[in-house]
Design a protein around this motif. Structure first.
Motif, short mmCIF file in Angstrom:
data_model
loop_
_atom_site.label_atom_id
_atom_site.label_comp_id
_atom_site.label_asym_id
_atom_site.label_seq_id
_atom_site.Cartn_x
_atom_site.Cartn_y
_atom_site.Cartn_z
N ILE A 690 1.02 -1.29 0.27
CA ILE A 690 0.24 0.11 0.52
C ILE A 690 0.41 0.90 0.20
O ILE A 690 2.43 0.95 0.71
N ASP A 691 0.39 2.35 -0.61
CA ASP A 691 1.45 3.94 -1.34
C ASP A 691 0.94 4.33 0.26
O ASP A 691 -0.32 4.40 0.71
N THR A 692 1.21 6.16 -0.04
CA THR A 692 0.58 6.85 0.86
C THR A 692 -0.75 7.59 0.52
O THR A 692 -1.31 7.49 1.83
N VAL A 693 -1.37 7.55 -0.71
CA VAL A 693 -2.51 7.60 -1.31
C VAL A 693 -3.03 6.35 -1.09
O VAL A 693 -4.44 6.30 -0.78
N GLY A 694 -2.83 5.62 -1.00
CA GLY A 694 -3.92 4.30 -0.14
C GLY A 694 -4.09 3.93 0.88
O GLY A 694 -4.86 3.98 1.26
N ALA A 695 -2.68 4.85 1.84
CA ALA A 695 -3.30 4.66 3.25
C ALA A 695 -4.22 5.79 3.59
O ALA A 695 -5.03 5.78 4.31
N LYS A 696 -3.99 6.97 3.25
CA LYS A 696 -4.88 8.07 2.79
C LYS A 696 -6.55 7.50 2.25
O LYS A 696 -7.51 8.13 3.16
N VAL A 697 -6.77 7.23 1.39
CA VAL A 697 -7.86 6.44 1.49
C VAL A 697 -8.75 5.55 1.83
O VAL A 697 -9.93 5.57 2.19
N LEU A 698 -7.85 4.48 2.49
CA LEU A 698 -8.44 3.90 3.67
C LEU A 698 -8.45 4.97 4.72
O LEU A 698 -9.91 4.31 5.19
N LYS A 699 -8.26 5.53 4.75
CA LYS A 699 -8.26 6.52 6.27
C LYS A 699 -9.83 7.19 6.20
O LYS A 699 -10.28 7.82 7.17
N GLN A 700 -9.65 8.07 4.97
CA GLN A 700 -10.93 8.19 4.11
C GLN A 700 -12.24 7.29 4.84
O GLN A 700 -13.30 7.93 5.09
#
Length: 765
Positions: A690-700
């Motif tokens: 998972i990359d940083t964008v994926g982590a942001k999506v998951l948090k969202q």
């Protein structure tokens, strides 16, 4: 051991009313030594299953501490290992640099040598005609093919790690080399002029044939073409050595089997097309660049009336003999024949003898091989002229020759249970190309047909290749001149029949389609553009399309529903498996792709579609329900009561107070009024990174669902994924939402609806 304050009651599960109403959660304690306590269907009981626990708790208890070492310490340790001197260290260095030393050290003369001798003679017989034929395919004199079958093979014997592949001339590399020579020919044609070279280019190797067409055929002298081939071989070898020293042998993993299959089939069409002129006995201008095959057949049909009938008859006879013996004798009686019938050599000898006796060259104007110089070639330096013209082909040939060779070597190594070092293979092929470049050679590779014969004939080590190259040496030194009367069409017939296995790769398409649609389209796209455009463009487009399909696969990643199969611990798609029981109020889904910048939106969309829960839609429904409730009582409220009684705060989380019959009633719409789902569990076991964008999506995702009182849990998170979540500070807020197993996440979800703090109550003593 599980300590319960209500052990004397019947039904000690969590669903017991006595438990849910009066149990003090802090009193539930599980000893660390008791590994049999677990929660199943909402009951805390005893089994061999692990406790439901969060990933953070699990890592805190069991994760080994990281060993922090500085960069200086790492280099220091490596330097000490490199400088250490011992008998074992010396043997390891010798085995690495000279793999043949390790093989010969364990060589059994009585058992291995007879097999290697028979195998070497068998392959050597094949290598003689193929070497001359493929050299002609590379637009070079036939004797150059014999050089390629000897000099580089010696180096591979010393440095190569494969014991069963046969190296030397190969159709694909020969065609690519011919393409480079054609490019340089155009440069000379534009810079020098046709008249200056056209007369000298009609040399001994153009004897016979339709010389009337020579005025529009611009051909470089042999010495210039050999110089180009030598430069190409040196630069390809240098590139391969550099890749090997940089430990980049893994680059071939980016070239899939489907891409190689489509590329080799398309190349086989090019090879076959290039031999049509020799089979018909006509002379046409050399074509290169875009639409090469189309232009070639255009010239062929324009001059097909000039076909040399004796040449065509010889070609048909040779192809018929080759096909009948190879397919109906060698293949059919493969188990009974100790060695296959050397039909290629037989055809070469027969063609040479008949051509010499009946003087085909003068009587029937049949093109022949011509002068074959006896003796070893004089070592010389490559010329390195016009390197900028074929800089792309250097890398293409370096990668393709290595990819074809190492894939074949890996297959042989797997069959015979020995290890293969891809980086050492790069160095071996590179060193062979560099060494051969000083002896009039062009790039070499491993041959599929000869390697198969070498394996089936019982070869044990690369000593078989050394014996086969010795046969080639005999021809180079003493008997090469005997083949001067060999018709070119005989060599073309050998090439065309050898392409059969490559062309018939088309028959694998139905199986590829059933196995993978992506591989099917990679195969078709690569083959199509290789045939229609050019070999170089076909490979580049095939690689680009192959990478594009990787992106498409992640874009088309599946978020599938999951349920636990009865009497098992396995979760599967309930639409595909029987006995899959869904937990009420819990949606379990699995994601089978990396979560990164390219598919973050796709993940959110498919998650909402699979679970049937869309936060924005639920928020709108909550607001609509609130307003509807207010309006339904509006007519019954007095003006004073209206002023005092109603409050329209946030529709999603505020109470609505109304006055009804003199009483103040409070109405608070909740998610449960609309959606029964209270937990979503996502299986992350198939998410490799998972990359940083994926982590942001998951948090969202977790934030959006928490606003409508739905908790999202993650399960089976890989170490690499956890590391990114930790770096992006995702864990600071949601570390208690990640669990070690799906069972743990589901068990906590079952209790969380009634008791939000249940998972905090299960602790270790």
């Amino acid at each position: 051991m599980v300590k319960m304050p209500y052990d004397d009651q019947q039904g000690t599960g969590v669903d017991n009313p006595a438990f849910s109403s009066s149990l003090i959660m802090s009193e539930i304690k599980v000893e660390k030594t008791d590994s049999h306590a677990f929660i199943d269907n909402g009951k805390l009981t005893s089994s061999h299953q692990a406790l439901p626990t969060t990933e953070a708790k699990f890592r805190n208890d069991f994760l080994l501490p990281k060993e922090e070492t500085s960069l200086r310490e790492v280099f220091s340790d490596k330097f000490k290992k490199c400088c250490s001197c011992s008998k074992e260290r010396c043997n390891k260095i010798i085995d690495t640099l000279l793999p043949c030393y390790k093989v010969l050290r364990k060589y059994n003369l009585k058992l291995d040598l007879p097999n290697d001798i028979i195998c070497g003679l068998t392959v050597g017989i094949m290598q003689l005609p193929q070497g001359m034929a493929y050299a002609m395919l590379a637009e070079l004199p036939p004797v150059v093919g014999l050089y390629v079958s000897f000099f580089p093979v010696l180096i591979y014997f010393l440095l190569g790690t494969s014991r069963h592949i046969s190296t030397g001339t190969v159709a694909v590399i020969s065609l690519l080399t011919g393409s480079v020579i054609a490019k340089i020919t155009e440069v000379y044609k534009n810079n020098t002029g046709v008249d200056k070279l056209s007369n000298s280019s009609i040399n001994a190797n153009d004897t016979g044939g339709s010389l009337g067409n020579a005025q529009d055929a611009f051909v470089l002298p042999d010495d210039i073409k050999i110089g180009i081939a030598m430069s190409l071989s040196f630069l390809v070898g240098f590139t391969q050595i550099a890749l090997g020293l940089l430990r980049l042998g893994f680059v071939t993993t980016y070239i899939s089997d489907a891409l190689v299959g489509g590329f080799t089939t398309g190349t086989a069409v090019h090879v076959g097309t290039s031999q049509v002129k020799n089979i018909l006995g006509i002379k046409i201008p050399r074509t290169d660049g875009l639409f090469q095959i189309i232009n070639t057949y255009k010239y062929i049909f324009e001059r097909i009336v000039q076909t040399n009938i004796p040449t065509l008859v010889i070609s048909i006879i040779c192809m018929a003999l080759l096909y009948i013996v190879k397919e109906q004798v060698n293949q059919r009686f493969k188990k009974k024949l100790k060695i296959p019938v050397p039909i290629e050599l037989c055809v070469v000898i027969l063609g040479t003898v008949t051509s010499y006796v009946w003087n085909f060259n003068k009587r029937f104007r049949v093109q022949i091989v011509g002068d074959i110089p006896a003796g070893m070639p004089t070592p010389s330096y490559p010329s390195f002229q016009h390197v900028d013209v074929y800089i792309t082909e250097i890398f293409i040939i370096a990668i393709i020759s290595f990819a074809q060779s190492v894939s074949l070597a890996a297959l042989m190594a797997k069959r015979h249970n020995y290890s293969l070092d891809s980086n050492q293979e790069l160095i071996a092929f590179g060193a062979g190309n560099v060494f051969g470049s000083f002896f009039s050679c062009y790039p070499y590779a491993a041959s599929v047909s000869r390697s198969s014969v070498q394996e089936s004939a019982g070869g044990k080590t690369q000593l078989a290749s050394l014996i086969s190259s010795s046969m080639v040496l005999i021809v180079i030194l003493w008997i090469g001149y005997l083949f001067e009367s060999l018709p070119n069409c005989v060599l073309s017939a050998i090439i065309v029949v050898a392409l059969k296995s490559l062309i018939l790769q088309f028959l694998e398409l139905p199986q590829i389609w059933r196995t993978s649609k992506y591989d099917f389209f990679i195969w078709v796209v690569t083959c199509f553009f290789t045939v229609i455009l050019h070999v170089d463009y076909g490979l580049i487009i095939g690689l680009g399309f192959s990478f594009f399909t990787v992106v498409i696969r992640t874009q088309r990643a599946v978020v599938s529903p999951m349920s636990k199969i009865s009497d098992t611990e396995v979760y599967r798609d309930p639409n595909k498996y029987t006995k899959a029981k869904q937990k009420p109020g819990i949606k379990i889904v699995g994601f089978n792709s990396p979560l990164y910048f390219a598919n973050g939106d796709v993940f959110v969309t498919k998650l909402q579609r699979t679970t049937g829960v869309k936060p924005e839609k639920i928020k709108k429904q909550l607001r609509r329900m609130t307003m509807k409730h207010i309006l339904s009582r509006k007519d019954n409220l007095s003006a004073e009561e209206k002023t005092k009684g109603s409050s329209t705060e946030s529709a999603t989380d505020a109470s609505i107070n109304t006055v009804m019959n003199g009483k103040v009633e409070s109405y608070t719409p909740t998610r449960a009024d609309i959606c029964p789902v209270h937990h979503i569990v996502i299986d992350f076991s198939a998410v490799p990174f998972i990359d940083t964008v994926g982590a942001k999506v998951l948090k969202q995702v977790l934030d959006e669902y928490s606003k409508i009182d739905i908790k999202v849990f993650l399960a089976c998170v890989a170490d690499d994924v956890w590391s990114v979540l930790e770096t992006t500070k995702f864990l600071e807020k949601y570390s208690d939402h990640i669990f070690t197993t799906l069972d743990s996440a589901v068990a906590i979800s079952l209790h969380d609806e009634d008791n939000k703090d249940f998972h905090c109550a299960v602790t270790y003593i």
